[in-house]
Design a protein around this motif. Structure first.
Motif, PDB file in Angstrom:
ATOM      1  N   THR A  91      -0.236   4.302  12.067  1.00 30.89           N
ATOM      2  CA  THR A  91       1.029   5.495  11.832  1.00 30.89           C
ATOM      3  C   THR A  91       2.129   4.571  12.455  1.00 30.89           C
ATOM      4  O   THR A  91       3.133   4.144  11.907  1.00 30.89           O
ATOM      5  CB  THR A  91       1.384   6.874  12.077  1.00 30.89           C
ATOM      6  N   ASN A  94       2.725   1.503  10.342  1.00 32.72           N
ATOM      7  CA  ASN A  94       2.872   0.975   9.503  1.00 32.72           C
ATOM      8  C   ASN A  94       4.556   0.811   9.389  1.00 32.72           C
ATOM      9  O   ASN A  94       5.364   1.018   8.934  1.00 32.72           O
ATOM     10  CB  ASN A  94       3.157   2.840   8.879  1.00 32.72           C
ATOM     11  N   ALA A  97       5.750  -2.525   8.342  1.00 33.18           N
ATOM     12  CA  ALA A  97       5.622  -3.593   7.024  1.00 33.18           C
ATOM     13  C   ALA A  97       5.540  -3.488   6.705  1.00 33.18           C
ATOM     14  O   ALA A  97       8.003  -3.422   6.722  1.00 33.18           O
ATOM     15  CB  ALA A  97       4.809  -1.975   6.026  1.00 33.18           C
ATOM     16  N   PHE A 103       2.896  -1.861   3.252  1.00 38.99           N
ATOM     17  CA  PHE A 103       2.519  -0.886   3.910  1.00 38.99           C
ATOM     18  C   PHE A 103       1.629  -0.015   3.033  1.00 38.99           C
ATOM     19  O   PHE A 103       0.875   1.079   3.700  1.00 38.99           O
ATOM     20  CB  PHE A 103       3.427  -0.350   3.211  1.00 38.99           C
ATOM     21  N   ILE A 106      -1.333  -0.822   5.185  1.00 39.96           N
ATOM     22  CA  ILE A 106      -1.550   0.755   6.199  1.00 39.96           C
ATOM     23  C   ILE A 106      -2.125   2.269   6.001  1.00 39.96           C
ATOM     24  O   ILE A 106      -2.638   2.244   6.808  1.00 39.96           O
ATOM     25  CB  ILE A 106      -0.360   0.042   7.271  1.00 39.96           C
ATOM     26  N   ARG A 107      -1.406   2.200   4.700  1.00 36.11           N
ATOM     27  CA  ARG A 107      -1.778   3.682   4.913  1.00 36.11           C
ATOM     28  C   ARG A 107      -3.421   3.875   3.740  1.00 36.11           C
ATOM     29  O   ARG A 107      -3.392   5.139   4.731  1.00 36.11           O
ATOM     30  CB  ARG A 107      -0.733   4.052   3.392  1.00 36.11           C
TER      31      ARG A 107
END
Length: 442
Positions: A91, A94, A97, A103, A106-107
């Motif tokens: 998190t 994130n 990003a 983004f 990473i999510r």
């Protein structure tokens, strides 16, 4: 009716599980609140916005299956602890990003970390609390959902304003998750089946996936979860931008209004709903599921009415939609506990992993991307209907509002699935209890 004893440390462990669940939903809600600044910075379409939520949920669903099996055979405290460390750390990443694709990737990593938590936590609750107390315990655990949403929707906008960047909330959110992960490793786990009235065999189950999928009630509950998660993930992903575009609210006010709709309602729905569900279960084995079905009907009618009324006063929209969302929270206390009642203790984490796979792979995964695609489609149709040649924010507002009508439709389909699950619930619950008796050595 004979009841198993309550574990001495049950409420302390439940409180820790609740806190971790709160930050689970807090972390995953951040993108839905700051998505408009990201959309404008990277020039994204609503389909791309939907893909962010869909990629997260698909990875969450797939990763949950092996992690669920691990929770049925290994130390649940370690699975939850390492998972919490992973999703909290990612998190924070994130916030670094640099474009849409970074983004998105990473999510997806955050989704793998979060997938470790729910099956293990649900399995642990099933061993800590006997059947007649599980709905209330599950209601308290699931309070992490509305409180996590409430905390996110009430604070993220202020964080963005205070630090002048949409990246700040990601860094801040990682800190409590890392601290909670350390406590997870010190949980004293109960024996599997400790909350049942008969002893549970210690031998592993042969063909576990097939046995879980052979339970008719479980199949209908998976279908109910699919449609329900379609509605909830579509709502959580697009309510803030819809309020910003269609009702012309600034981000902080839109986030606060969404917090009331999807967060504040859950405090009432889960606490009162869990108590009612347990009372109805004591009167009738099918009482929980019938209560859930009635709640979904009210939820569908109220949310549909709020959307069909168009550009009404924002206070009226929030009140009517919130009424429906309050009743929708009864899904958690009715369905999650019903799974515990038809699946034996040695298979509960596996069952929850399969259940979440259906919820997230086909429900939560489809909700954001389908609504996002329809939003772009309806915006284009609105532009053509006006004879315009250039897309504007006004057309995007109309498109998104129209696409959100899928939410009450999905809630109505959830009601139908719960009614069908209630028809076979008593038979499947009796088979589970008989199976436990048969498995006990003479």
């Amino acid at each position: 009716m004979q009841h198993a004893p309550l574990a001495g440390n049950a409420w302390r462990i439940l409180f820790l599980l609740f806190l971790a669940n709160l930050f689970n939903f807090f972390d995953r809600t951040i993108p839905a609140i700051i998505i408009e600044p990201i959309r404008l910075e990277w020039n994204l379409s609503d389909l791309q916005i939907g893909l962010i939520g869909t990629a997260f949920t698909i990875v969450y669903a797939i990763a949950g299956l092996p992690l669920g099996r691990m929770a049925d055979t290994g130390a649940r405290r370690k699975i939850m602890g390492w998972g919490l460390l992973a999703w909290s750390g990612l998190t924070a990443v994130n916030g670094l990003a640099w474009n849409f694709w970074s983004f998105l990737l990473i999510r997806m990593g955050v989704g793998i970390g979060e997938a470790s938590y729910a099956p293990a936590a649900n399995s642990l609750i099933g061993d800590l609390f006997p059947a007649h107390k599980r709905a209330r315990a599950m209601g308290i655990f699931m309070l992490g959902l509305p409180l996590g949403l409430l905390l996110a929707f009430f604070t993220i906008g202020a964080m963005v304003q205070a630090f002048g960047s949409w990246r700040a909330p990601f860094f801040i959110a990682a800190v409590p998750g890392v601290l909670l992960a350390l406590f997870m490793f010190f949980i004293k786990e109960p024996q599997r089946g400790a909350a049942e009235t008969v002893q549970v065999a210690a031998v592993p189950v042969d063909k576990p996936l097939r046995k879980v999928l052979a339970i008719p009630t479980f199949g209908w509950l998976v279908l109910a979860g699919l449609t329900f998660n379609f509605a909830t993930y579509a709502c959580n992903s697009f309510m803030v931008p819809m309020l910003q575009r269609y009702f012309q609210l600034p981000m902080v006010q839109a986030a606060t209004a969404t917090g009331v709709i999807v967060g504040l309602t859950g405090l009432v729905g889960l606490t009162l709903g869990g108590w009612i569900a347990d009372r109805l279960h004591q009167r009738s084995e099918r009482g929980r599921l019938l209560f859930g079905a009635a709640s979904m009907l009210i939820a569908s009618l109220a949310t549909g009415t709020a959307l069909l009324l168009g550009r009404i006063e924002i206070g009226v929209f929030v009140a009517v939609f919130s009424l429906g969302w309050l009743f929708s929270y009864n899904f958690y206390t009715c369905v999650y506990t019903s799974i515990q009642d038809v699946v034996e203790p040695r298979l509960r984490a596996t069952a929850m992993a399969l259940f979440f796979a259906g919820l997230y792979l086909l429900g939560g995964g489809l909700g954001p991307v389908v609504v996002g695609w329809l939003s772009d489609h309806f915006a284009q149709a609105a532009m053509l209907a006006e004879g315009a040649t250039q897309m504007t924010e006004a057309f995007k507002a109309v498109g998104l509002h129209s696409a959100m009508l899928l939410i009450p439709v999905a809630l109505f389909l959830t009601m139908l699935s719960l009614l069908l699950a209630a028809r076979c619930f008593s038979t499947d619950a009796a088979k589970m209890r008989q199976g436990l008796h048969d498995a006990v050595p003479a």
